[in-house]
Scaffold this active site. Sequence first.
Site, PDB file in Angstrom:
ATOM      1  CE1 TYR A  91     -20.731 -17.105 -16.628  1.00  0.00           C
ATOM      2  CE2 TYR A  91     -21.715 -17.548 -14.497  1.00  0.00           C
ATOM      3  CZ  TYR A  91     -21.158 -16.664 -15.395  1.00  0.00           C
ATOM      4  OH  TYR A  91     -21.022 -15.339 -15.073  1.00  0.00           O
TER       5      TYR A  91
ATOM      6  N   GLY B  87     -15.667 -16.586  -6.468  1.00  0.00           N
ATOM      7  CA  GLY B  87     -16.303 -15.661  -7.402  1.00  0.00           C
ATOM      8  C   GLY B  87     -16.672 -16.272  -8.744  1.00  0.00           C
TER       9      GLY B  87
ATOM     10  CB  ILE C 174     -11.908  -3.928  -7.505  1.00  0.00           C
ATOM     11  CG1 ILE C 174     -10.843  -2.852  -7.806  1.00  0.00           C
ATOM     12  CG2 ILE C 174     -13.130  -3.323  -6.834  1.00  0.00           C
ATOM     13  CD1 ILE C 174     -11.224  -1.836  -8.848  1.00  0.00           C
TER      14      ILE C 174
ATOM     15  CB  VAL D  30       2.945   5.834   7.724  1.00  0.00           C
ATOM     16  CG1 VAL D  30       3.379   4.870   8.820  1.00  0.00           C
ATOM     17  CG2 VAL D  30       1.499   6.254   7.899  1.00  0.00           C
TER      18      VAL D  30
ATOM     19  N   PRO E 158     -19.073 -13.983 -20.800  1.00  0.00           N
ATOM     20  CG  PRO E 158     -21.181 -14.748 -21.526  1.00  0.00           C
ATOM     21  CD  PRO E 158     -19.722 -15.127 -21.482  1.00  0.00           C
TER      22      PRO E 158
ATOM     23  CB  VAL F  11       3.555   6.608  -1.692  1.00  0.00           C
ATOM     24  CG1 VAL F  11       3.596   5.232  -2.331  1.00  0.00           C
ATOM     25  CG2 VAL F  11       4.725   6.819  -0.755  1.00  0.00           C
TER      26      VAL F  11
ATOM     27  CE  LYS G 221     -15.148  -7.384 -17.194  1.00  0.00           C
ATOM     28  NZ  LYS G 221     -14.103  -7.585 -16.180  1.00  0.00           N
TER      29      LYS G 221
ATOM     30  CB  ALA H 258     -11.908  -4.202 -16.027  1.00  0.00           C
TER      31      ALA H 258
ATOM     32  CB  SER I   5     -21.220  -9.270 -12.301  1.00  0.00           C
ATOM     33  OG  SER I   5     -21.007 -10.493 -11.634  1.00  0.00           O
TER      34      SER I   5
HETATM   35  C1  LIG Z   1      -1.309  -3.619 -13.880  1.00  0.00           C
HETATM   36  C2  LIG Z   1      -2.501  -3.745 -12.983  1.00  0.00           C
HETATM   37  C3  LIG Z   1      -3.773  -3.808 -13.533  1.00  0.00           C
HETATM   38  C4  LIG Z   1      -4.885  -3.970 -12.690  1.00  0.00           C
HETATM   39  N1  LIG Z   1      -6.113  -4.084 -13.247  1.00  0.00           N
HETATM   40  C5  LIG Z   1      -7.180  -4.317 -12.444  1.00  0.00           C
HETATM   41  C6  LIG Z   1      -8.480  -4.435 -12.990  1.00  0.00           C
HETATM   42  O1  LIG Z   1      -8.700  -4.282 -14.188  1.00  0.00           O
HETATM   43  N2  LIG Z   1      -9.498  -4.686 -12.138  1.00  0.00           N
HETATM   44  C7  LIG Z   1      -9.315  -4.824 -10.794  1.00  0.00           C
HETATM   45  O2  LIG Z   1     -10.276  -5.093 -10.070  1.00  0.00           O
HETATM   46  N3  LIG Z   1      -8.098  -4.672 -10.249  1.00  0.00           N
HETATM   47  C8  LIG Z   1      -7.033  -4.410 -11.042  1.00  0.00           C
HETATM   48  N4  LIG Z   1      -5.809  -4.245 -10.485  1.00  0.00           N
HETATM   49  C9  LIG Z   1      -5.698  -4.246  -9.034  1.00  0.00           C
HETATM   50  C10 LIG Z   1      -6.104  -2.879  -8.516  1.00  0.00           C
HETATM   51  O3  LIG Z   1      -5.362  -1.877  -9.139  1.00  0.00           O
HETATM   52  C11 LIG Z   1      -5.856  -2.818  -7.037  1.00  0.00           C
HETATM   53  O4  LIG Z   1      -6.446  -3.929  -6.431  1.00  0.00           O
HETATM   54  C12 LIG Z   1      -6.463  -1.585  -6.443  1.00  0.00           C
HETATM   55  O5  LIG Z   1      -6.084  -0.437  -7.142  1.00  0.00           O
HETATM   56  C13 LIG Z   1      -6.078  -1.421  -5.008  1.00  0.00           C
HETATM   57  O6  LIG Z   1      -4.792  -0.947  -4.850  1.00  0.00           O
HETATM   58  P1  LIG Z   1      -4.354  -0.615  -3.369  1.00  0.00           P
HETATM   59  O7  LIG Z   1      -5.259   0.402  -2.818  1.00  0.00           O
HETATM   60  O8  LIG Z   1      -4.201  -1.905  -2.641  1.00  0.00           O
HETATM   61  O9  LIG Z   1      -2.877  -0.028  -3.536  1.00  0.00           O
HETATM   62  P2  LIG Z   1      -2.358   1.379  -4.102  1.00  0.00           P
HETATM   63  O10 LIG Z   1      -3.227   1.937  -5.150  1.00  0.00           O
HETATM   64  O11 LIG Z   1      -0.923   1.120  -4.450  1.00  0.00           O
HETATM   65  O12 LIG Z   1      -2.437   2.361  -2.870  1.00  0.00           O
HETATM   66  C14 LIG Z   1      -1.451   2.387  -1.859  1.00  0.00           C
HETATM   67  C15 LIG Z   1      -1.717   3.551  -0.935  1.00  0.00           C
HETATM   68  O13 LIG Z   1      -0.821   3.462   0.165  1.00  0.00           O
HETATM   69  C16 LIG Z   1      -0.297   4.735   0.427  1.00  0.00           C
HETATM   70  N5  LIG Z   1       0.999   4.585   1.096  1.00  0.00           N
HETATM   71  C17 LIG Z   1       2.031   3.773   0.769  1.00  0.00           C
HETATM   72  N6  LIG Z   1       3.049   3.945   1.618  1.00  0.00           N
HETATM   73  C18 LIG Z   1       2.649   4.879   2.512  1.00  0.00           C
HETATM   74  C19 LIG Z   1       3.259   5.497   3.638  1.00  0.00           C
HETATM   75  N7  LIG Z   1       4.504   5.201   4.040  1.00  0.00           N
HETATM   76  N8  LIG Z   1       2.570   6.435   4.321  1.00  0.00           N
HETATM   77  C20 LIG Z   1       1.297   6.757   3.963  1.00  0.00           C
HETATM   78  N9  LIG Z   1       0.670   6.203   2.905  1.00  0.00           N
HETATM   79  C21 LIG Z   1       1.347   5.285   2.200  1.00  0.00           C
HETATM   80  C22 LIG Z   1      -0.192   5.405  -0.937  1.00  0.00           C
HETATM   81  O14 LIG Z   1      -0.131   6.802  -0.828  1.00  0.00           O
HETATM   82  C23 LIG Z   1      -1.506   4.922  -1.573  1.00  0.00           C
HETATM   83  O15 LIG Z   1      -2.546   5.783  -1.178  1.00  0.00           O
HETATM   84  C24 LIG Z   1      -4.706  -4.052 -11.300  1.00  0.00           C
HETATM   85  C25 LIG Z   1      -3.428  -3.954 -10.753  1.00  0.00           C
HETATM   86  C26 LIG Z   1      -2.333  -3.810 -11.579  1.00  0.00           C
HETATM   87  C27 LIG Z   1      -0.963  -3.750 -10.961  1.00  0.00           C
END
Ligand SMILES: Cc1cc2nc3c(=O)[nH]c(=O)nc-3n(C[C@H](O)[C@H](O)[C@H](O)COP(=O)(O)OP(=O)(O)OC[C@H]3O[C@@H](n4cnc5c(N)ncnc54)[C@H](O)[C@@H]3O)c2cc1C
Length: 512
Positions: free
Chosen positions: A454, A450, A358, A195, A93, A39, A75, A47, A50
Amino acid sequence: MIRSVVIVGGGTAGWMTASYLKAAFGERVDVTLVESAQVSRIGVGEATFSTLRHFFDYLGLDEAEWLPKCAGGYKLGIRFENWSAPGEYFYHPFERLRVVDGFSLADWWLRLGDRNRPFDRECFVTTALCEAKRSPRMMDGSLFVAGLDGSLGRSTLAEQRAQFPYAYHFDADAVARFLADYAVERGVRHVIDNVAHIGQDERGWISHVRTEAHGDLTGDLFVDCTGFRGLLINQTLGGEFISFQDVLPNNRAVALRVPRDEVTEMNPYTTAAAASAGWIWTIPLFRRNGNGYVYSDEFITPEQAERELREAVAPGRDDLPANHIRMRIGRNQESWINNCVAVGLSSAFVEPLESTGIFFIQHAIEQLVKYFPDERWDPTLRREWNRRVAHAVDGVKEFLVLHYRSARREDTPYWKEAKVRTMPDALAARLELAGSVLLDEETVYPHFHGFEPYSWNTMNLGLGNVPAAPRPALEHIDPAAARAEFARVRADAAAMVAALPSCYEYLAAING
Ligand SMILES: Cc1cc2nc3c(=O)[nH]c(=O)nc-3n(C[C@H](O)[C@H](O)[C@H](O)COP(=O)(O)OP(=O)(O)OC[C@H]3O[C@@H](n4cnc5c(N)ncnc54)[C@H](O)[C@@H]3O)c2cc1C
């Protein structure tokens, strides 16, 4: 005593949690992280906010060490393009508004400013750095704002007194890998496996997670970082998910990684350009741009979105693979249930506008450390954590709805609908107020989320939701000090632009 934590998921959320818990508790708490090789991570999220510097400082990581390893860039804010009319743009900004005689410079701009000049470039210094593509650091590494440099050490969001002037762009996958190395070096057990089952005891609490090849992983506290699927919190514990789709309709994204032809120049800002059924991001990394179209499939199909994105950011580059993503927009009613805490996309997500994914992770982990349970599992700790996490998300939700409501654009069904869609009652009241006066601490969303006043005012003014008249009180105050401050903003901006290297030049130097 809670001695062992099992984190399921190795995306940004999983590795930020693992490394932070190690930095906070060291060897006193065992941390295991299990992630699936099958997965994949969401792979976007480039992005940031701050406040992220607190996270890296807490871990004891120097920017010059980690940033180049993660294709990082600076940024200084977000540039909003075409949200009110074609060709129009403004910056949001990371800079607070200066205050003169008790009134913000934006108030004074309404009274004195040239309405033909965009307010953001009159009131902020940082906007000039964006226009001139400057680095926020001099070649010797010093910051352009005095007094904000130096490590903050083990500080948290609550200690953020001054507005730090920048956030980062980075390759989210590279950051996850970097933090994995950090965490494993400090003792986190890393298991790569699927899992397959979550075990529960007679009370319904999680007892173990069963992996395909490594047996059962047991622990006291389980952290669900499995992304949108919410394997533990939703699928196992049945946690209710509250959708925000009624007020934030964007439910899909399509992303492209676009190599930059022009490699000697780099924007020090994220761009969010309004498009026919949503908006398109451009995130400049050191050697490529991350681009994506966030849209609602009520209005266009994924194929149409991909075509529109390619035409906008990568014409003639049909070889670049597109990543289509379905988004779950909203938050859990409770992201901490029994002995399971959800962090990351399994907890909440409000779409990528304003880059808060994030930030939510950082906030949730910091609060987890503050409200870390012991064997009594005091429900008050859980309730307070849930309350804070929910408030942060709900505040951002309101702030994002404001973006769509205040934007003047009405040229497609999507943008027409944005003006009549329901919105939270509290936001309706705030927007009504903003039609007369700028918002302040008392009138923006009242809990930590957050964004400061401003930001709310910058978005309203930039999008064209401007108070009908300046504050009458300013008629009775000598404007000399305000005029002098506007002149100082211009002078400071010119001096900074002259002194600072370009963003590319500085990053090229730290990238060796
Ligand atoms: C289109 C888009 C744009 C984004 N842009 C931004 C941005 O610019 N700035 C920002 O701060 N945030 C952004 N985000 C949010 C950001 O991507 C996420 O908050 C961040 O990547 C955290 O993702 P995560 O770790 O929660 O999930 P994921 O990255 O989906 O990780 C899930 C994890 O769970 C594991 N997993 C799932 N099922 C199982 C299983 N059964 N067994 C073992 N492991 C498993 C996978 O292997 C993976 O390691 C964006 C999100 C999206 C959808």
